[in-house]
Design an enzyme around this catalytic site. Structure first.
Site, PDB file in Angstrom:
ATOM      1  N   LYS A  32       0.824  -1.198   0.000  1.00 23.32           N
ATOM      2  CA  LYS A  32       0.000   0.000   0.000  1.00 23.32           C
ATOM      3  C   LYS A  32       0.864   1.256   0.000  1.00 23.32           C
ATOM      4  CE  LYS A  32      -3.468  -0.225   2.881  1.00 23.32           C
ATOM      5  NZ  LYS A  32      -4.863  -0.344   2.428  1.00 23.32           N
ATOM      6  N   ARG A 102      -3.446   2.485   8.625  1.00 22.76           N
ATOM      7  CA  ARG A 102      -3.687   1.190   7.953  1.00 22.76           C
ATOM      8  C   ARG A 102      -2.414   0.361   7.853  1.00 22.76           C
ATOM      9  NH1 ARG A 102      -8.329   1.755   3.868  1.00 22.76           N
ATOM     10  NH2 ARG A 102      -8.893   3.938   4.016  1.00 22.76           N
ATOM     11  N   GLY A 111      -8.047  -8.749   4.465  1.00 21.95           N
ATOM     12  CA  GLY A 111      -8.868  -8.923   5.658  1.00 21.95           C
ATOM     13  C   GLY A 111      -8.124  -9.403   6.885  1.00 21.95           C
ATOM     14  N   MET A 113      -5.421  -7.879   8.361  1.00 18.65           N
ATOM     15  CA  MET A 113      -4.718  -6.897   9.167  1.00 18.65           C
ATOM     16  C   MET A 113      -5.661  -5.756   9.548  1.00 18.65           C
ATOM     17  SD  MET A 113      -1.557  -8.162   9.013  1.00 18.65           S
ATOM     18  CE  MET A 113      -0.644  -6.691   9.371  1.00 18.65           C
ATOM     19  N   ARG A 347      -2.913  -1.062  -6.650  1.00 21.87           N
ATOM     20  CA  ARG A 347      -2.052  -2.253  -6.677  1.00 21.87           C
ATOM     21  C   ARG A 347      -2.379  -3.068  -7.918  1.00 21.87           C
ATOM     22  NH1 ARG A 347      -5.220  -5.193  -1.632  1.00 21.87           N
ATOM     23  NH2 ARG A 347      -7.162  -5.415  -2.762  1.00 21.87           N
ATOM     24  N   HIS A 468       2.024 -42.682  -4.004  1.00 20.89           N
ATOM     25  CA  HIS A 468       1.557 -43.367  -5.206  1.00 20.89           C
ATOM     26  C   HIS A 468       0.294 -42.709  -5.754  1.00 20.89           C
ATOM     27  CE1 HIS A 468      -0.803 -46.523  -7.306  1.00 20.89           C
ATOM     28  NE2 HIS A 468       0.362 -46.726  -7.888  1.00 20.89           N
ATOM     29  N   SER A 777      18.347 -40.076 -19.238  1.00 22.38           N
ATOM     30  CA  SER A 777      17.151 -39.409 -18.753  1.00 22.38           C
ATOM     31  C   SER A 777      17.243 -39.412 -17.232  1.00 22.38           C
ATOM     32  CB  SER A 777      15.906 -40.142 -19.224  1.00 22.38           C
ATOM     33  OG  SER A 777      14.769 -39.494 -18.729  1.00 22.38           O
ATOM     34  N   CYS A 850      12.902 -37.074 -16.528  1.00 20.39           N
ATOM     35  CA  CYS A 850      11.555 -37.633 -16.580  1.00 20.39           C
ATOM     36  C   CYS A 850      10.977 -37.817 -15.189  1.00 20.39           C
ATOM     37  CB  CYS A 850      11.546 -38.938 -17.361  1.00 20.39           C
ATOM     38  SG  CYS A 850      12.525 -40.239 -16.606  1.00 20.39           S
ATOM     39  N   TYR A 870      15.764 -31.799 -23.220  1.00 18.15           N
ATOM     40  CA  TYR A 870      14.319 -31.739 -23.036  1.00 18.15           C
ATOM     41  C   TYR A 870      13.957 -32.048 -21.579  1.00 18.15           C
ATOM     42  CZ  TYR A 870      14.335 -36.849 -22.948  1.00 18.15           C
ATOM     43  OH  TYR A 870      14.582 -38.139 -22.609  1.00 18.15           O
TER      44      TYR A 870
END
Lengths: 915, 915
Positions: A32, A102, A111, A113, A347, A468, A777, A850, A870
């Protein structure tokens, strides 16, 4: 910031004096405060005031809630400057200066603070305000509000008794709304409030000294930083890098001074659609809190044009100035006092998933920003949010709360709703009947995969984000909540208990995979559509990036989906997942496992061959000439064995082995540490016939596909290699089988043989392995487990302590969960070493990743920085990887331009990828 | 070896021409061939002959059992040379040259390979031999023997029918011994043998052409290399580096030509005691095989002095020449033909455990060798053999075979005998009653430790050389056989079955931990005493070595034992082993585990404190000022939980928790991969109160001991560190507790805080860890598991395939089991990196090793080569480590002298072993 050797705590801003804090970051001024300073310095109308820097708050807590040295004197000095700038004095009996106090942290915490308005009013200055405004009702209402805010916020008194007094007063007067109360009513209420204050503050009077009020308010804002709700919020939002809040002390302006005044909140573009229109709400003759409190229905911003056209025109000008200045959509608060516009806050505006992309793309087209900036601005979460269904935002929070049973770990985002089932088999059965089901399990195992796939969502009692269930569900982008600790499952009785409520099989349940919440009943869901701007932006990302993106896919369905997501090949096909697809396949692999000699093993493998061949053929066809990396069997055999009596019986009938013998064999396969056991290519060292079957299936399928005009490019991958000779042996076997088949077919087929690098030793000996391996890989899931000595399945017990911040009771040893974001310090060293060593003996070695990390933004950037060719990830992560790869390219280019020569250096980061 | 561009297969030796192969190694000539060449070249009397090099055998097999090109021509040429040297011709009718054809690999494989004597005899030359020797009986006996050996060895005919014919002949003649048969008898027997040959060789006559005989014999020797018994022998003896056998073709000399002839076998010193006396057996008028066959009782060597004083004197001279030449005790075969001495074989003599040390020490004192050479000559097995009891050598092999039930893996050498018990509790009970017991378990767990300690030997059905049972037993030097696959245990019924026989609880069993064999009944054992020379030699080792040797010890008993073994400190005290000692302790740790909050946990820990304090006090006292490294709690908590209902009940009574709750807690602690789970310092991150209790116990005990004049030097070790910050947090906690206690006591106490390096990531981040850690101790057991992704407990299923040689059906991927000998290629890289990085930030960082490898010779040398300050190992391995450390120092010095600049360099461990 030091001023004359002394620490500077305060930063002034005002039309006449300019903004002292201009150019300072949010880390000092808060969001702010920074916005206010910035607006002042570009000449926008902002009420004067000053910001107490965040450091002061941090120091306040460091000192055990004591004001830092020098702060008091400096605030007093700044109040004098404010009085001089405004020409008014705090507590003045004729024309008092009123201020708001503020909070404002470096990040928005909506909401969470505290705020105190109208500070400076007391028994005498309220009269001055009444006189000068000619509005005693306004003056006493302001005083009443101030006393209430101060009492509750600064002094911690309860809010309800005060609200009750207001309510009673209205009842006595027989009126409904506050505005119907007159000045005298409110004056009497002020007296009541003050009496209440005195009674509850050990006989102390409500402070009449504005300076005393100010200190109370400042400390209240400081203290709100460590209030429970703020601490909780930061923990939930994983905000760990903030030190405290700034305090903004700003001259009050009033939108409730009459029909020539007003207040509003607006966005410079539509935050939902992203459309380039001015968007907001406003109220005439009202204060900001009236908008928030919902007492009156606000009107659309454009209507202001009719009522206060001058102010509206000014606001439209402000909108344009701000967008040009910030080059992003802004969220504003304004007040019009007697026709004069004041900006109270500015902001970067929050926006919906679609708007994010539209705004970025539009701004490029408007030449406000470059493509690079547009790409850099999108976050992985922006993409995620586009894809996953959500619980309909129309549902009220209170209805959600009523349905809420509890929460687990938000493993895979998106929401799902359906009937509860407790077994994979039941999930499959119900799904075949067309039901949407939620599979609820203590934990899942590979045998459950069919049911998991059939389910709309998965809920487990145990496991973490890389259990899993989570890993499998993530691959499908399927909603999944894991580690729901309060969840008690009685599978036999067909019911679960959570949050004190019992849900029976067949009853409805809704999961929110984004928050981890679990709700009773079937809540309505909404699935967003992909906006045009998304495709435009990802197209730009593809132009920018230098590293390819592949996908982890085991089925033609996944593969096609991934290609749509932008995948350029398959980086990992887990052949064993195919073994669970049907009972016939399951039985064949189980038969192979219980076989007692080579001949019976080969017989069972021969049954699997056509299945695998068909699957691979499907994959090659779906990928249509793109490279497909196929990993040979990886998991320990016990993962395939029957898990219950019925399964054992079935296998017994199929093989002729006694149930007893089958159970014994299954028991034999038990391992103390299966992760480090007989799996990966070790299985092929022991049973070369498995490798032979798989390679045969791959090559025959590739030949088939190529014959049908879908040129196949198989890359055969040996998992869990730990030694050059081990690789050489297996590579030799692979080539022997493959070359014989190709020769027999009289065709030509290009294929590669390479290896996973997922064991530390493989990275250490990568030069020798690369003498024979054509590609690497990096399997960073396992590499992380072994390099850190950390079991993914068990880490849930203690890893949170390592990741959580100190403030939240953790140790903050790791910045991120190393299974989610690649551990660049440790595992990263091995990856870098593996690539360098590998390319030292084979300069053209193809390198990819991978593991789960291949779809995580920071990790993708790391992979690009160490020169991988890649990354490969789940289909649903492909767009995120494309984006991250592009962001890396943009960052690397910027760094190079800044003369840092990329990001090399000896250790960290390293070179960027190939062109 | 090439000669004029052509491969040379044969190497001649003879008095006149000298030894062509002089200086060539055993790898070319084989042991026997090398010995003969060497003796010829130093002028000793050896019959002339030539050696076909080992390469020819290897090539023979490479070609699929075909003679290599050029070999036939070359052998023919060498036969001509031999005929020229001896002045006789093969097959000559008047004075034939006879030769022996013997195998001779690079290492002795007693009884495994074939020999053919008297080659060159046929129907005509036998007459010539009869005439020239004047001894037809001798000639026909030689011919008869030759036919038998050739038929069975070269042609693979069965031996029994031939033996039967000899037996029948003696029966017909009514005589008992062979010598009573006359020339005619033997002539008739020759005819019978030849008929048998023809009948069984498809009508072919027994070959009369000496050259044909020679090729048959040479190929027979080649083939014997791959005969089943030889292959098995090499597998059992772990001989993997040999390529084949040489063939020695040597002129026959005869010790059975009359009273002026004889034969014998002798050692240049007593192979049992090591005493410097000439030692051996001989027979007058006999051939070598008569000595072996045991038909006549040989006389002691010295008696030869009386009978053939000239030959004896010559032999004594030979003894002295050989010892001076070889600088080691030699094992000789000789023959005296007509008073003339011939040496037929010479090799370094095998010797008993005590003799090994005595000979080495004596030779230093005789100035034959240096201390360095003496030290270099001792092997780890030489030391092991000194310590372990053995099954009495008086027992006949056939009695052993009758008692033999089967075999497992020889985990800890030495033998043990006692009553079978199947539970640890019963083992403790019986041992208290004074019984010797053998604990037989499927596998052991830490709960069994008490019973294991009480037992004389341990036998398990599962596990490998580094399973729990093996590791624990090795620490105590206690006989242990593991992984005995045929073993079936019915604990409930109190019986075991092995090799088809059932042994009930209480019945006797004998284990041979050196061979892995299991025998029914209680066989007599013998325990060797430590000879004086052992102490002398180890003293020299201590003078030479540059790296210290500590021990892994958890009790004062172990510590005192280790000090006697030469330990210079404790490198690893596993504090958790103390928790199992008594039921009271077990209950206290279990109470801690099931505690539901901090207070109850602290209460339970308070009970453990006095036990730990007492234990540590005992350790400090026993070590008397030597450094003691104490590792904080390491294993996952589930290892401590009660394993059966009785245990649960007991804990329930002790804590008031319901059995149900206790079971639930135990279940909760179950982990998928405990090795990578919640253990090590992760426990202290979660429960800092455990660390506090342990540090308190250590420091209080150290203060106590120091006060009593036993200055304590505790080194507190954090296990399983994976991150610098993790270490810093725990180090801070350790110091906070320790410093407060020291201050409170008003004493001074030096202590160190350091860490295990056993997770790859710790080695990779060692520089940052060393900023706070004062010492590193490489935990190479876990480091091996993680670097190779290999669970020690599960590797038994497939690791043998990786270690076994190709010939034995394995893949020879690893040279050694990486859990036995440190994997220098992989793990070694991390160790080297860890040390270099660590010392980069803390140059004086103390570094040691405390894995099992610390007592393995090759690994100890590696540790010395990478600059460790010490190794630490089980008490019984301490002498081995002292020796290996000294050998490293000797080798490094030699290498430095040779200008190779020590053994540093980038990679490989280093130089060759002992001579």
């Amino acid at each position: 910031m030091a001023k004359g050797g002394k620490k500077q705590w305060c930063y002034f801003f005002g039309r006449k004096s300019g903004a002292e804090g201009r150019g300072l970051g949010k880390e000092i001024l808060g969001g702010k405060g920074q916005g206010l300073a910035e607006m002042v310095s570009i000449g926008l109308p902002v009420p004067a005031g000053f910001t107490i820097a965040i450091d002061a708050c941090a120091e306040y807590f460091r000192l055990g809630r004591k004001l830092p040295k020098g702060l008091e004197a400096e605030v007093r000095e700044y109040v004098r400057r404010l009085e001089k700038e405004t020409g008014k004095r705090l507590g003045d009996e004729r024309d008092p200066l009123l201020v708001s106090v503020r909070s404002g942290a470096a990040r928005s915490m909506p909401g969470m603070m505290e705020t105190i308005l109208n500070l400076g009013l007391n028994d005498r200055s309220v009269e001055g305000l009444a006189t000068i405004t000619g509005n005693p009702r306004f003056a006493y209402d302001s005083y009443r509000r101030f006393i209430q805010m101060y009492s509750t916020t600064a002094m911690g008194l309860s809010k309800e008794p005060l609200e009750q007094k207001l309510h009673d007063l209205k009842a006595r007067r027989g009126v409904k709304g506050d505005p119907e109360l007159g000045a005298e009513d409110l004056k009497a209420l002020v007296a009541e409030y003050k009496a209440f204050y005195k009674a509850n503050m050990k006989g102390q009077d409500f402070p009449q000294d504005p300076e005393q009020q100010l200190w109370g308010a400042i400390q209240a804002v400081f203290n709100s930083w460590e209030a429970e709700k703020a601490v909780t919020y930061r923990r939930v939002e994983k905000i760990a890098d903030l030190k405290g809040t700034a305090v903004n002390i700003v001259q009050m302006v009033f939108g409730n001074k009459g029909e020539n005044s007003g207040t509003g909140v607006c966005f410079t573009r539509d935050p939902n659609s992203g459309e380039n229109v001015f968007y907001g709400d406003c109220l005439i003759n009202a204060q900001g809190e009236d908008v928030v409190a919902g007492i009156r229905t606000p009107m659309r911003l454009v209507e202001l044009d009719k009522l206060l056209p001058q102010a509206y025109k000014e606001l439209v000008k402000v909108r344009s100035i701000l967008e040009k200045h910030y080059k992003d959509m802004q969220d504003l608060e304004f007040t019009i006092e007697d026709g004069k516009l004041y900006l109270l806050q500015c902001r970067t505006g929050k926006r919906g998933p679609s708007a994010t992309f539209r705004i970025a793309v539009d701004m490029v087209q408007e030449k406000l920003i470059t493509k690079e900036q547009a790409v850099a601005r999108i976050s992985p979460e922006d993409i995620e949010r586009l894809f996953y269904p959500v619980i309909s935002p129309d549902i009220q929070r209170k209805d959600l709360d009523a349905a809420r049973l509890g929460a687990g770990i938000n493993a895979v985002p998106g929401a799902a709703a359906g009937k509860v089932v407790f077994t994979a088999a039941e999930a499959e059965r119900q799904a075949q009947l067309g039901a949407k089901v939620i599979l609820v399990r203590k934990e899942t195992s590979p045998e459950d995969v069919g049911g998991m796939h059939a389910a709309a969502g998965i809920l487990t009692a145990t496991g973490g984000k890389t259990s899993h269930a989570a890993v499998v569900a993530r691959g499908w982008g399927k909603c999944c909540v894991v580690g729901c600790e309060g969840l008690d499952i009685d599978e036999a009785a067909g019911r679960m208990t959570l949050g004190g409520r019992t849900i029976k099989q067949g009853e409805a349940l809704t999961l929110d995979g984004s928050t981890g919440e679990v709700f009773a009943g079937e809540l309505p869901l909404r699935k967003p559509e992909l906006p045009k701007a998304y495709h435009t932006l990802l197209g730009w990302a593809d132009e920018l990036r230098t590293i390819k993106v592949r996908t982890n896919a085991d089925t033609p369905y996944d593969a096609e989906n991934a290609v749509r997501m932008g995948a350029e090949g398959i980086g990992l096909c887990r052949t064993e997942h195919m073994f669970f697809d049907t009972e016939e396949r399951r039985l064949a692999i189980q038969e192979m496992i219980v076989a007692e000699d080579l001949a019976s093993r080969q017989k069972a493998l021969a049954k699997l061959l056509p299945f695998q061949r068909e699957d691979f053929h499907g994959l090659f066809t779906a990928m249509d000439g793109r490279p497909v990396t196929i990993r040979l069997i990886d998991p320990p055999l016990h993962e395939f064995t029957p898990k219950d009596d019925a399964g054992v019986e079935k296998l017994s009938r199929a093989t002729g082995h006694s149930p007893e013998a089958i159970r014994r064999r299954c028991e034999q396969l038990h391992e103390s540490n299966p992760m480090l056991g007989h799996r990966g290519c070790r299985l092929c060292i022991t049973y070369p016939e498995i490798l032979e079957m798989q390679v045969k299936a791959i090559i025959l399928a590739a030949l088939d596909a190529s014959k049908k005009g879908k040129p196949a490019r198989p890359e055969i991958m040996i998992p869990l290699t730990m030694d050059p000779k081990e690789f050489t042996i297996l590579e030799g076997q692979v080539r022997a089988v493959a070359d014989a088949l190709i020769k027999e077919a009289g065709s030509r087929l290009e294929y590669m043989v390479g290896t996973m690098i997922e064991i530390p030793r493989a990275a250490l000996l990568a030069d020798r392995i690369a003498e024979r391996a054509e590609f690497f890989s990096f399997g960073t899931n396992d590499l992380t487990q072994m390099t850190l000595g950390l079991s993914r399945d068990d880490a849930g017990r203690f890893l949170p302590d390592y990741v959580r911040s100190e403030k939240d009771g953790g140790k903050a040893i790791f910045r991120d969960d190393p299974f989610q974001s690649l551990d660049q310090d440790g595992v990263g060293q091995l990856v870098r070493m593996g690539i360098q060593l590998g390319r030292s003996t084979r300069p053209k070695l193809k390198v990819g990743i991978c593991g789960e990390h291949g779809g995580e933004s920071r990790s993708v950037k790391f992979c690009a920085s160490v020169g991988m060719d890649y990354v490969s990830c789940s289909p649903y992560r492909v767009p995120i990887a494309r984006l991250a790869a592009a962001q890396y390219a943009v960052e690397a280019k910027a760094a190079a331009k800044a003369g840092k020569g990329g990001k090399s250096g000896k250790g960290k980061g390293g070179k960027k990828g190939r062109k």
